[in-house]
Scaffold this motif. Structure first.
Motif, PDB file in Angstrom:
ATOM      1  N   THR A  46       0.862  -1.181   0.000  1.00  0.00           N
ATOM      2  CA  THR A  46       0.000   0.000   0.000  1.00  0.00           C
ATOM      3  C   THR A  46       0.900   1.233   0.000  1.00  0.00           C
ATOM      4  OG1 THR A  46      -1.631  -1.193   1.320  1.00  0.00           O
ATOM      5  CG2 THR A  46      -1.861   1.198   1.203  1.00  0.00           C
ATOM      6  N   LEU A  47       0.741   2.079  -1.002  1.00  0.00           N
ATOM      7  CA  LEU A  47       1.531   3.304  -1.105  1.00  0.00           C
ATOM      8  C   LEU A  47       0.654   4.510  -0.821  1.00  0.00           C
ATOM      9  CD1 LEU A  47       3.473   2.476  -4.378  1.00  0.00           C
ATOM     10  CD2 LEU A  47       4.463   2.660  -2.099  1.00  0.00           C
ATOM     11  N   THR A  48       1.153   5.428  -0.008  1.00  0.00           N
ATOM     12  CA  THR A  48       0.437   6.682   0.264  1.00  0.00           C
ATOM     13  C   THR A  48       1.416   7.837   0.114  1.00  0.00           C
ATOM     14  OG1 THR A  48       0.847   6.444   2.630  1.00  0.00           O
ATOM     15  CG2 THR A  48      -1.274   5.674   1.814  1.00  0.00           C
ATOM     16  N   CYS A  49       0.903   8.951  -0.391  1.00  0.00           N
ATOM     17  CA  CYS A  49       1.734  10.137  -0.621  1.00  0.00           C
ATOM     18  C   CYS A  49       1.292  11.261   0.303  1.00  0.00           C
ATOM     19  CB  CYS A  49       1.627  10.585  -2.064  1.00  0.00           C
ATOM     20  SG  CYS A  49       2.130   9.326  -3.236  1.00  0.00           S
ATOM     21  N   SER A  50       2.234  12.108   0.679  1.00  0.00           N
ATOM     22  CA  SER A  50       1.910  13.217   1.581  1.00  0.00           C
ATOM     23  C   SER A  50       1.372  14.428   0.835  1.00  0.00           C
ATOM     24  CB  SER A  50       3.148  13.621   2.383  1.00  0.00           C
ATOM     25  OG  SER A  50       4.141  14.138   1.519  1.00  0.00           O
ATOM     26  N   SER A  51       1.538  14.462  -0.489  1.00  0.00           N
ATOM     27  CA  SER A  51       1.056  15.613  -1.258  1.00  0.00           C
ATOM     28  C   SER A  51       0.327  15.120  -2.504  1.00  0.00           C
ATOM     29  CB  SER A  51       2.224  16.516  -1.652  1.00  0.00           C
ATOM     30  OG  SER A  51       3.090  15.813  -2.505  1.00  0.00           O
ATOM     31  N   ALA A  52      -0.396  16.053  -3.145  1.00  0.00           N
ATOM     32  CA  ALA A  52      -1.214  15.682  -4.303  1.00  0.00           C
ATOM     33  C   ALA A  52      -0.381  15.128  -5.452  1.00  0.00           C
ATOM     34  CB  ALA A  52      -2.051  16.861  -4.744  1.00  0.00           C
ATOM     35  N   PRO A  53       0.577  15.832  -6.017  1.00  0.00           N
ATOM     36  CA  PRO A  53       1.443  15.113  -6.948  1.00  0.00           C
ATOM     37  C   PRO A  53       2.448  14.315  -6.126  1.00  0.00           C
ATOM     38  CG  PRO A  53       1.898  17.470  -7.069  1.00  0.00           C
ATOM     39  CD  PRO A  53       0.828  17.259  -6.049  1.00  0.00           C
ATOM     40  N   CYS A  54       2.418  13.015  -6.297  1.00  0.00           N
ATOM     41  CA  CYS A  54       3.195  12.125  -5.426  1.00  0.00           C
ATOM     42  C   CYS A  54       4.694  12.395  -5.439  1.00  0.00           C
ATOM     43  CB  CYS A  54       2.950  10.676  -5.832  1.00  0.00           C
ATOM     44  SG  CYS A  54       1.936   9.800  -4.645  1.00  0.00           S
ATOM     45  N   LEU A  55       5.243  12.702  -6.571  1.00  0.00           N
ATOM     46  CA  LEU A  55       6.689  12.871  -6.657  1.00  0.00           C
ATOM     47  C   LEU A  55       7.111  14.336  -6.629  1.00  0.00           C
ATOM     48  CD1 LEU A  55       7.495  10.066  -9.244  1.00  0.00           C
ATOM     49  CD2 LEU A  55       7.881  10.053  -6.781  1.00  0.00           C
ATOM     50  N   ARG A  56       6.328  15.168  -5.977  1.00  0.00           N
ATOM     51  CA  ARG A  56       6.684  16.585  -5.847  1.00  0.00           C
ATOM     52  C   ARG A  56       7.899  16.693  -4.921  1.00  0.00           C
ATOM     53  NH1 ARG A  56       2.583  20.155  -2.859  1.00  0.00           N
ATOM     54  NH2 ARG A  56       3.956  19.690  -1.142  1.00  0.00           N
ATOM     55  N   PRO A  57       8.897  17.485  -5.277  1.00  0.00           N
ATOM     56  CA  PRO A  57      10.087  17.618  -4.427  1.00  0.00           C
ATOM     57  C   PRO A  57       9.718  18.040  -3.007  1.00  0.00           C
ATOM     58  CG  PRO A  57      10.483  18.625  -6.559  1.00  0.00           C
ATOM     59  CD  PRO A  57       9.025  18.258  -6.526  1.00  0.00           C
ATOM     60  N   GLY A  58      10.296  17.336  -2.051  1.00  0.00           N
ATOM     61  CA  GLY A  58      10.042  17.622  -0.642  1.00  0.00           C
ATOM     62  C   GLY A  58       8.911  16.827  -0.029  1.00  0.00           C
ATOM     63  N   SER A  59       8.131  16.133  -0.835  1.00  0.00           N
ATOM     64  CA  SER A  59       7.032  15.335  -0.273  1.00  0.00           C
ATOM     65  C   SER A  59       7.557  13.982   0.223  1.00  0.00           C
ATOM     66  CB  SER A  59       5.930  15.134  -1.323  1.00  0.00           C
ATOM     67  OG  SER A  59       6.418  14.356  -2.389  1.00  0.00           O
ATOM     68  N   GLU A  60       6.680  13.250   0.865  1.00  0.00           N
ATOM     69  CA  GLU A  60       7.057  11.939   1.400  1.00  0.00           C
ATOM     70  C   GLU A  60       6.131  10.863   0.860  1.00  0.00           C
ATOM     71  OE1 GLU A  60       6.920  12.324   5.636  1.00  0.00           O
ATOM     72  OE2 GLU A  60       8.966  13.075   5.737  1.00  0.00           O
ATOM     73  N   VAL A  61       6.677   9.659   0.714  1.00  0.00           N
ATOM     74  CA  VAL A  61       5.926   8.499   0.253  1.00  0.00           C
ATOM     75  C   VAL A  61       6.055   7.421   1.309  1.00  0.00           C
ATOM     76  CG1 VAL A  61       5.749   6.711  -1.507  1.00  0.00           C
ATOM     77  CG2 VAL A  61       6.293   9.054  -2.162  1.00  0.00           C
ATOM     78  N   ALA A  62       4.912   6.901   1.766  1.00  0.00           N
ATOM     79  CA  ALA A  62       4.906   5.826   2.764  1.00  0.00           C
ATOM     80  C   ALA A  62       4.524   4.515   2.079  1.00  0.00           C
ATOM     81  CB  ALA A  62       3.920   6.133   3.882  1.00  0.00           C
ATOM     82  N   ALA A  63       5.289   3.486   2.357  1.00  0.00           N
ATOM     83  CA  ALA A  63       5.012   2.153   1.811  1.00  0.00           C
ATOM     84  C   ALA A  63       4.697   1.226   2.971  1.00  0.00           C
ATOM     85  CB  ALA A  63       6.209   1.639   1.024  1.00  0.00           C
TER      86      ALA A  63
END
Length: 160
Positions: free
Chosen positions: A103-120
């Motif tokens: 399960t992948l979740t992103c901290s911001s709307a565009p997932c790969l936006r610089p400075g955001s985080e991705v939780a697996a």
């Protein structure tokens, strides 16, 4: 010397009385060892599988988060993450579906936006060994193991 002779004579006299118990100690030892060792060996097997699942889930979550944040597009990141989870689970002997375990979740709307985080998050079900299939259909005999890791998207990467 006389005391030793007397002691030996007493032992010889008492020997025929004890001869009726010959062999029962071996049977008692075997029965007790089966009663104690079989559950102990089963416990070691179960704990070994749970430890393998924990190791697989931790490694899979860590590599999935890393694989996702270094990808160029979210779809490429998801494919890389699923592939890394599949490798980690297969390495420890688990045949769970990597797409369903991750399960992948992103901290911001565009997932790969610089400075955001991705939780697996990786969830693995560990079936108890040597339990017949007809028992599993009645009672769920699985131990759930999960791990979650977070990876940051590089602040200085180019936006997708």
């Amino acid at each position: 010397m006389r005391a030793v002779r007397r002691l030996l004579e007493r032992i010889r006299r008492s020997w025929p009385e004890a001869a009726g118990d010959a062999g029962s100690a071996v049977l008692e030892f075997l029965a007790l060892s089966v009663v104690l060792l079989v559950p102990l060996v089963y416990l070691v097997l179960v704990l070994g599988r749970v430890q393998a699942a924990t190791f697989a889930a931790e490694g899979a979550a860590r590599t999935a988060a890393r694989a996702y944040v270094v990808a160029d597009t979210p779809s490429q990141g998801a494919a890389r993450a699923v592939a890394s989870v599949g490798l980690a689970l297969e390495d420890q002997g688990f045949d769970d579906d990597p797409d369903g375990a991750l399960t992948l979740t992103c901290s911001s709307a565009p997932c790969l936006r610089p400075g955001s985080e991705v939780a697996a998050r990786v969830d693995v079900l560990v079936p108890l060994p040597f339990v017949p299939a007809f028992v599993r259909s009645v009672v769920p005999l699985e131990v759930p193991v999960s791990a979650e890791r977070t990876a940051a998207v590089d602040t200085y990467r180019a936006a997708p």
